[in-house]
Design an enzyme around this catalytic site. Sequence first.
Site, PDB file in Angstrom:
ATOM      1  N   LEU A  80       0.815  -1.222   0.000  1.00  0.00           N
ATOM      2  CA  LEU A  80       0.000   0.000   0.000  1.00  0.00           C
ATOM      3  C   LEU A  80       0.847   1.269   0.000  1.00  0.00           C
ATOM      4  CD1 LEU A  80      -1.869  -1.796   2.623  1.00  0.00           C
ATOM      5  CD2 LEU A  80      -3.356  -0.406   1.216  1.00  0.00           C
ATOM      6  N   THR A 123      -5.204   2.080  -7.994  1.00  0.00           N
ATOM      7  CA  THR A 123      -6.298   3.050  -8.007  1.00  0.00           C
ATOM      8  C   THR A 123      -7.035   3.053  -9.342  1.00  0.00           C
ATOM      9  OG1 THR A 123      -6.736   5.419  -7.984  1.00  0.00           O
ATOM     10  CG2 THR A 123      -4.547   4.781  -8.655  1.00  0.00           C
ATOM     11  N   ASP A 124      -8.281   3.512  -9.313  1.00  0.00           N
ATOM     12  CA  ASP A 124      -9.037   3.670 -10.568  1.00  0.00           C
ATOM     13  C   ASP A 124      -8.520   4.849 -11.386  1.00  0.00           C
ATOM     14  OD1 ASP A 124      -9.973   5.744  -8.970  1.00  0.00           O
ATOM     15  OD2 ASP A 124     -12.089   5.206  -9.141  1.00  0.00           O
ATOM     16  N   GLU A 125      -7.673   5.703 -10.767  1.00  0.00           N
ATOM     17  CA  GLU A 125      -7.186   6.877 -11.504  1.00  0.00           C
ATOM     18  C   GLU A 125      -6.288   6.496 -12.677  1.00  0.00           C
ATOM     19  OE1 GLU A 125      -6.017  10.345  -9.450  1.00  0.00           O
ATOM     20  OE2 GLU A 125      -7.440  10.035  -7.831  1.00  0.00           O
ATOM     21  N   TYR A 150       0.443  11.644 -10.267  1.00  0.00           N
ATOM     22  CA  TYR A 150       0.156  10.553  -9.317  1.00  0.00           C
ATOM     23  C   TYR A 150      -0.371   9.332 -10.067  1.00  0.00           C
ATOM     24  CZ  TYR A 150      -2.848   7.717  -6.284  1.00  0.00           C
ATOM     25  OH  TYR A 150      -3.460   6.657  -5.660  1.00  0.00           O
ATOM     26  N   LYS A 154       1.190   5.502 -10.518  1.00  0.00           N
ATOM     27  CA  LYS A 154       0.498   4.271 -10.129  1.00  0.00           C
ATOM     28  C   LYS A 154       0.329   3.362 -11.356  1.00  0.00           C
ATOM     29  CE  LYS A 154      -1.015   3.288  -6.597  1.00  0.00           C
ATOM     30  NZ  LYS A 154      -0.447   2.630  -5.385  1.00  0.00           N
TER      31      LYS A 154
HETATM   32  P1  NAD Z   1      -1.621   7.570   2.550  1.00  0.00           P
HETATM   33  O1  NAD Z   1      -0.940   8.689   1.846  1.00  0.00           O
HETATM   34  O2  NAD Z   1      -2.614   7.863   3.609  1.00  0.00           O
HETATM   35  O3  NAD Z   1      -0.520   6.614   3.207  1.00  0.00           O
HETATM   36  C1  NAD Z   1       0.643   6.226   2.533  1.00  0.00           C
HETATM   37  C2  NAD Z   1       1.572   5.530   3.537  1.00  0.00           C
HETATM   38  O4  NAD Z   1       2.743   5.091   2.818  1.00  0.00           O
HETATM   39  C3  NAD Z   1       2.062   6.455   4.665  1.00  0.00           C
HETATM   40  O5  NAD Z   1       2.000   5.785   5.903  1.00  0.00           O
HETATM   41  C4  NAD Z   1       3.508   6.749   4.273  1.00  0.00           C
HETATM   42  O6  NAD Z   1       4.352   7.004   5.389  1.00  0.00           O
HETATM   43  C5  NAD Z   1       3.898   5.463   3.561  1.00  0.00           C
HETATM   44  N1  NAD Z   1       5.004   5.660   2.607  1.00  0.00           N
HETATM   45  C6  NAD Z   1       5.093   6.634   1.670  1.00  0.00           C
HETATM   46  N2  NAD Z   1       6.271   6.509   1.004  1.00  0.00           N
HETATM   47  C7  NAD Z   1       6.898   5.439   1.539  1.00  0.00           C
HETATM   48  C8  NAD Z   1       8.146   4.808   1.279  1.00  0.00           C
HETATM   49  N3  NAD Z   1       8.984   5.253   0.320  1.00  0.00           N
HETATM   50  N4  NAD Z   1       8.495   3.710   1.994  1.00  0.00           N
HETATM   51  C9  NAD Z   1       7.659   3.248   2.982  1.00  0.00           C
HETATM   52  N5  NAD Z   1       6.480   3.824   3.282  1.00  0.00           N
HETATM   53  C10 NAD Z   1       6.100   4.899   2.572  1.00  0.00           C
HETATM   54  O7  NAD Z   1      -2.255   6.672   1.394  1.00  0.00           O
HETATM   55  P2  NAD Z   1      -3.647   5.902   1.366  1.00  0.00           P
HETATM   56  O8  NAD Z   1      -4.712   6.830   0.982  1.00  0.00           O
HETATM   57  O9  NAD Z   1      -3.766   5.079   2.583  1.00  0.00           O
HETATM   58  O10 NAD Z   1      -3.401   4.941   0.110  1.00  0.00           O
HETATM   59  C11 NAD Z   1      -2.797   3.675   0.279  1.00  0.00           C
HETATM   60  C12 NAD Z   1      -2.665   3.010  -1.084  1.00  0.00           C
HETATM   61  O11 NAD Z   1      -3.945   2.876  -1.679  1.00  0.00           O
HETATM   62  C13 NAD Z   1      -1.827   3.800  -2.079  1.00  0.00           C
HETATM   63  O12 NAD Z   1      -1.075   2.889  -2.835  1.00  0.00           O
HETATM   64  C14 NAD Z   1      -2.850   4.511  -2.947  1.00  0.00           C
HETATM   65  O13 NAD Z   1      -2.337   4.736  -4.235  1.00  0.00           O
HETATM   66  C15 NAD Z   1      -3.957   3.477  -2.966  1.00  0.00           C
HETATM   67  N6  NAD Z   1      -5.321   4.012  -3.156  1.00  0.00           N
HETATM   68  C16 NAD Z   1      -5.816   4.972  -2.316  1.00  0.00           C
HETATM   69  C17 NAD Z   1      -7.118   5.412  -2.469  1.00  0.00           C
HETATM   70  C18 NAD Z   1      -7.744   6.448  -1.555  1.00  0.00           C
HETATM   71  O14 NAD Z   1      -8.878   6.842  -1.792  1.00  0.00           O
HETATM   72  N7  NAD Z   1      -7.071   6.887  -0.504  1.00  0.00           N
HETATM   73  C19 NAD Z   1      -7.914   4.899  -3.501  1.00  0.00           C
HETATM   74  C20 NAD Z   1      -7.346   3.948  -4.368  1.00  0.00           C
HETATM   75  C21 NAD Z   1      -6.063   3.497  -4.162  1.00  0.00           C
HETATM   76  O1  DAU Z   2      -9.923   7.427  -7.073  1.00  0.00           O
HETATM   77  C1  DAU Z   2      -8.976   6.960  -6.154  1.00  0.00           C
HETATM   78  C2  DAU Z   2      -8.099   8.095  -5.690  1.00  0.00           C
HETATM   79  O2  DAU Z   2      -8.896   8.894  -4.838  1.00  0.00           O
HETATM   80  C3  DAU Z   2      -6.844   7.637  -4.974  1.00  0.00           C
HETATM   81  O3  DAU Z   2      -6.040   6.916  -5.859  1.00  0.00           O
HETATM   82  C4  DAU Z   2      -6.062   8.821  -4.416  1.00  0.00           C
HETATM   83  O4  DAU Z   2      -4.966   8.369  -3.651  1.00  0.00           O
HETATM   84  C5  DAU Z   2      -6.991   9.634  -3.528  1.00  0.00           C
HETATM   85  O5  DAU Z   2      -6.314  10.773  -3.064  1.00  0.00           O
HETATM   86  C6  DAU Z   2      -8.248  10.022  -4.291  1.00  0.00           C
HETATM   87  O6  DAU Z   2      -7.949  10.979  -5.335  1.00  0.00           O
HETATM   88  P1  DAU Z   2      -8.902  12.241  -5.612  1.00  0.00           P
HETATM   89  O7  DAU Z   2      -8.117  13.276  -6.290  1.00  0.00           O
HETATM   90  O8  DAU Z   2     -10.182  11.810  -6.228  1.00  0.00           O
HETATM   91  O9  DAU Z   2      -9.210  12.626  -4.060  1.00  0.00           O
HETATM   92  P2  DAU Z   2      -9.266  14.022  -3.304  1.00  0.00           P
HETATM   93  O10 DAU Z   2      -9.767  13.731  -1.930  1.00  0.00           O
HETATM   94  O11 DAU Z   2      -8.015  14.800  -3.453  1.00  0.00           O
HETATM   95  O12 DAU Z   2     -10.417  14.783  -4.104  1.00  0.00           O
HETATM   96  C7  DAU Z   2     -11.720  14.258  -4.243  1.00  0.00           C
HETATM   97  C8  DAU Z   2     -12.516  15.211  -5.112  1.00  0.00           C
HETATM   98  O13 DAU Z   2     -12.690  16.440  -4.402  1.00  0.00           O
HETATM   99  C9  DAU Z   2     -11.821  15.588  -6.403  1.00  0.00           C
HETATM  100  O14 DAU Z   2     -12.799  15.778  -7.411  1.00  0.00           O
HETATM  101  C10 DAU Z   2     -11.141  16.899  -6.093  1.00  0.00           C
HETATM  102  C11 DAU Z   2     -12.098  17.532  -5.120  1.00  0.00           C
HETATM  103  N1  DAU Z   2     -11.497  18.435  -4.112  1.00  0.00           N
HETATM  104  C12 DAU Z   2     -10.435  17.976  -3.396  1.00  0.00           C
HETATM  105  C13 DAU Z   2      -9.842  18.787  -2.448  1.00  0.00           C
HETATM  106  C14 DAU Z   2      -8.637  18.295  -1.652  1.00  0.00           C
HETATM  107  C15 DAU Z   2     -12.046  19.698  -3.905  1.00  0.00           C
HETATM  108  O15 DAU Z   2     -13.029  20.081  -4.553  1.00  0.00           O
HETATM  109  N2  DAU Z   2     -11.464  20.497  -2.948  1.00  0.00           N
HETATM  110  C16 DAU Z   2     -10.379  20.108  -2.226  1.00  0.00           C
HETATM  111  O16 DAU Z   2      -9.868  20.902  -1.378  1.00  0.00           O
END
Ligand code: NAD
Ligand code: DAU
Length: 335
Positions: A80, A123-125, A150, A154
């Site tokens: 992750l 991610t779906d991105e 980003y 990925k």
């Molecule tokens: P996050 O940013 O909250 O956490 C990332 C973690 O990775 C942190 O604890 C950080 O310290 C650690 N990390 C970063 N660089 C590192 C390195 N070089 N070595 C070791 N550890 C490291 O991220 P998240 O939102 O929990 O996402 C986790 C995973 O899920 C990611 O791969 C992200 O791409 C994927 N993902 C997230 C979402 C979402 O909505 N948050 C959706 C789809 C996929």
């Molecule tokens: O789809 C999965 C992805 O979702 C993950 O891979 C990423 O790690 C995660 O960060 C997230 O990406 P998004 O860019 O979709 O998430 P974010 O929370 O940054 O933004 C969600 C939506 O809200 C997006 O359309 C941008 C908008 N936004 C975001 C922020 C931070 C705002 O309108 N205002 C804001 O301040």
Amino acid sequence: MAKLLVTGGAGFIGSNFIHYWLKTHLQDEIINLDKLTYAGNLENLKDIEKNPNYKLVVGDITNVDIVGSLVKDCDAVVHLAAESHVDRSIMDAAEFIRTNVLGTQILLDAVKQYDKRFHHVSTDEVFGALTLESKNKFNENTPYHPTSPYAASKAASDHLVRAFIYTHKIAATISNCSNNFGPYQFPEKFIPLAVTNLLVGKKIPVYGDGLYVRDWLFVEDHCRGIDLILEKGRIGETYCLGGMTSEINNLEVIKKILKILGESEDKIELVKDRPGHDRRYAINWSKAKQELGYQPQFDFDRYLEKTVQWYQQNKNWWQNIKSGSYKDYYEKQYQ
Ligand code: NAD
Ligand code: DAU
């Protein structure tokens, strides 16, 4: 009994995953390899840090020696660790390439060397954007078309995993999921940013016209999806994981949060749009349903309310982030 190496376990999804796994697999051991970047917060794991089945290793996934020794000694890796915030990748992509691409390659080399099971959380991105007008959703056959640095990093990591599966026959799977929400999400992301801003009387910055659509997935449903893939997923396959209630635009999300907190719509502030902002994401998770029995259990409205309550009840957690003092936790507890 299995030993799982989780990378990025101090982040949002990683810490939820560790909580979930220790609750549901009582015999298993978890090693959490995390660099503790700005996004890594050990307060997320406070309540399980003394669990004998849990161990933290502070380290970087680009460190070949640390990765090699930990991968050698585990049964499976759940990967992750990543730089995860789109806005930061727009400001500076370097760390995204280092961690997300190079770090994944280093893990893959170790997995190949020691012949371990590997699950890559993506991610779906990577698929780019859907239009508001189309009825299409992303699925496992959607071509890759990443638009932010980003997403490109990925996508590169997914391609590496696929190449190692094809060429080196490693036992790996990939999941591509939609936007997660829930407890312990760093308050730079949209939902926790909105809630914590409101709790301190600030407005919510909404990018552009606010009509951008996301397919929200409660983080525990995501954790169960990963569990199902580890248990039943076919090696070499990709699974798309999405949410129950599915698609909703940013303004609608904010209006729901305002209602939960009894605030008025003048707390919405439309601000300059994110460059290259993807209009819509939506996931067709029927493959995961058919093959694994995946079915999200947490509906958006109910769990949005529970999530808002969590941030209300855990003010210290996010105030420590906003003040920066969450970074002292490692020194105090572990040094
Ligand atoms: P996050 O940013 O909250 O956490 C990332 C973690 O990775 C942190 O604890 C950080 O310290 C650690 N990390 C970063 N660089 C590192 C390195 N070089 N070595 C070791 N550890 C490291 O991220 P998240 O939102 O929990 O996402 C986790 C995973 O899920 C990611 O791969 C992200 O791409 C994927 N993902 C997230 C979402 C979402 O909505 N948050 C959706 C789809 C996929
Ligand atoms: O789809 C999965 C992805 O979702 C993950 O891979 C990423 O790690 C995660 O960060 C997230 O990406 P998004 O860019 O979709 O998430 P974010 O929370 O940054 O933004 C969600 C939506 O809200 C997006 O359309 C941008 C908008 N936004 C975001 C922020 C931070 C705002 O309108 N205002 C804001 O301040």
